[in-house]
Design a protein around this motif. Sequence first.
Motif, mmCIF file in Angstrom:
data_model
loop_
_atom_site.group_PDB
_atom_site.id
_atom_site.type_symbol
_atom_site.label_atom_id
_atom_site.label_comp_id
_atom_site.label_asym_id
_atom_site.label_seq_id
_atom_site.Cartn_x
_atom_site.Cartn_y
_atom_site.Cartn_z
ATOM 1 N N PRO A 83 0.814 -1.229 0.000
ATOM 2 C CA PRO A 83 0.000 0.000 0.000
ATOM 3 C C PRO A 83 0.841 1.270 0.000
ATOM 4 O O PRO A 83 0.475 2.258 -0.654
ATOM 5 C CB PRO A 83 -0.822 -0.123 1.291
ATOM 6 C CG PRO A 83 -0.814 -1.571 1.627
ATOM 7 C CD PRO A 83 0.506 -2.086 1.163
ATOM 8 N N ARG A 84 1.964 1.268 0.699
ATOM 9 C CA ARG A 84 2.815 2.464 0.747
ATOM 10 C C ARG A 84 3.506 2.692 -0.593
ATOM 11 O O ARG A 84 3.703 3.828 -1.012
ATOM 12 C CB ARG A 84 3.827 2.325 1.875
ATOM 13 C CG ARG A 84 3.134 2.268 3.233
ATOM 14 C CD ARG A 84 4.047 2.020 4.390
ATOM 15 N NE ARG A 84 3.224 1.799 5.582
ATOM 16 C CZ ARG A 84 3.219 0.687 6.294
ATOM 17 N NH1 ARG A 84 4.023 -0.305 5.959
ATOM 18 N NH2 ARG A 84 2.432 0.563 7.345
ATOM 19 N N LEU A 85 3.858 1.609 -1.251
ATOM 20 C CA LEU A 85 4.463 1.742 -2.575
ATOM 21 C C LEU A 85 3.436 2.259 -3.578
ATOM 22 O O LEU A 85 3.748 3.113 -4.410
ATOM 23 C CB LEU A 85 5.016 0.385 -3.022
ATOM 24 C CG LEU A 85 5.887 0.373 -4.272
ATOM 25 C CD1 LEU A 85 7.150 1.192 -4.061
ATOM 26 C CD2 LEU A 85 6.249 -1.064 -4.649
ATOM 27 N N GLN A 86 2.209 1.777 -3.479
ATOM 28 C CA GLN A 86 1.163 2.202 -4.408
ATOM 29 C C GLN A 86 0.862 3.687 -4.273
ATOM 30 O O GLN A 86 0.514 4.362 -5.263
ATOM 31 C CB GLN A 86 -0.105 1.389 -4.168
ATOM 32 C CG GLN A 86 -1.211 1.641 -5.181
ATOM 33 C CD GLN A 86 -0.879 1.106 -6.565
ATOM 34 O OE1 GLN A 86 -0.908 -0.096 -6.791
ATOM 35 N NE2 GLN A 86 -0.567 2.001 -7.505
ATOM 36 N N GLU A 87 0.998 4.224 -3.068
ATOM 37 C CA GLU A 87 0.748 5.650 -2.852
ATOM 38 C C GLU A 87 1.671 6.537 -3.685
ATOM 39 O O GLU A 87 1.336 7.683 -3.983
ATOM 40 C CB GLU A 87 0.931 5.995 -1.370
ATOM 41 C CG GLU A 87 -0.152 5.450 -0.456
ATOM 42 C CD GLU A 87 0.156 5.721 1.007
ATOM 43 O OE1 GLU A 87 1.234 6.320 1.280
ATOM 44 O OE2 GLU A 87 -0.650 5.339 1.870
#
Length: 335
Positions: free
Chosen positions: A101-105
């Motif tokens: 999720p943090r990478l997708q942000e």
Amino acid sequence: AGGAGAAAGGDGASAAAIDEATLYDRQLRVWGHEAQRRMRDSRVLIAGVDATLAEVAKNLVLGGIPVTLQDTADVEASDVGANIMLRTGDEGSNRAAAALPRLQELNGFLALDALEAPLLELKDDEWRRFRVVVASASRLTAEQQFALDELCRAKGVALYIVYSFGFHAVFLVDLIEHTWIRADEHMRPIKDKDGADIPDSLTYPTMRDAVGASWSHLRRGGKDVKETLFVQQTLFQFEMSHGRPATSDDADEVVDLARSLSKGRGLTKDDWVDGSQLRDMVGMSGVELSAVASVMGGTLGQEVVKVITGRAKPVHNAFAFDGMSLRGSAFRLGV
């Protein structure tokens, strides 16, 4: 109604294209739309979400390259300190799932995903998705690294394997056969007198051949960081013969092995790192520092972009970084 719907969809697609062009504006000015299209249409497998590979994933995603995160391990407290994609509270969660999720942000235009299956057990339909694999050696034994290289060669997938030990880090490369267009330091194509691109190519040895190659052409001197590469190669040979990584308790044996290897592979006493430095580096085997991870992540990210876009000469076939001297050097093993 159908016409209105089609028009709305078209406007949305146009808006997305405009936003994407704005997002990648600076790099589009440097290497153009075709290179950016290649990046968007490729996918990189990040195998092992440790600190260095988290930096690689960040740089690729910001540049517009889709990635898949793969890891079988759960987050531990020790993972959180140096890893930019993991947080306190993630402990017990799968590392790839926690980081996703943090990478997708960082880039909502890309489809990113995570895998929890063992790397060497991925199915053929998964392998067909990947153009490049960047793998952490910390999650693979020496024999598993060889097996991964053989698998990537069979699938036609480029492979990078990363080794970390404190202030020092190394990556090895197998691009099999690679052709690129010569480019300047800004990755802009260099043209011949007729205005045409200038192609070039390289052939890479297998990982097994590279780690067993002579070191006689590697000499101490200049601004190279050969000592870091020598230590990585020695630690690799130790693991091959013992079936486990070296620890601080093995330091004396590793020093003896280093001396034996250096003599057997064509080096002299003056070419080799001193025993005290070697012992210090053995004690840091497998340890990652955030600053070193950041440097290696940037270097690896740039190398992957070179491979995908076909611009500029890639590392052929090893790179070592010494965080104490802040120097990095490319080397050739078995080529």
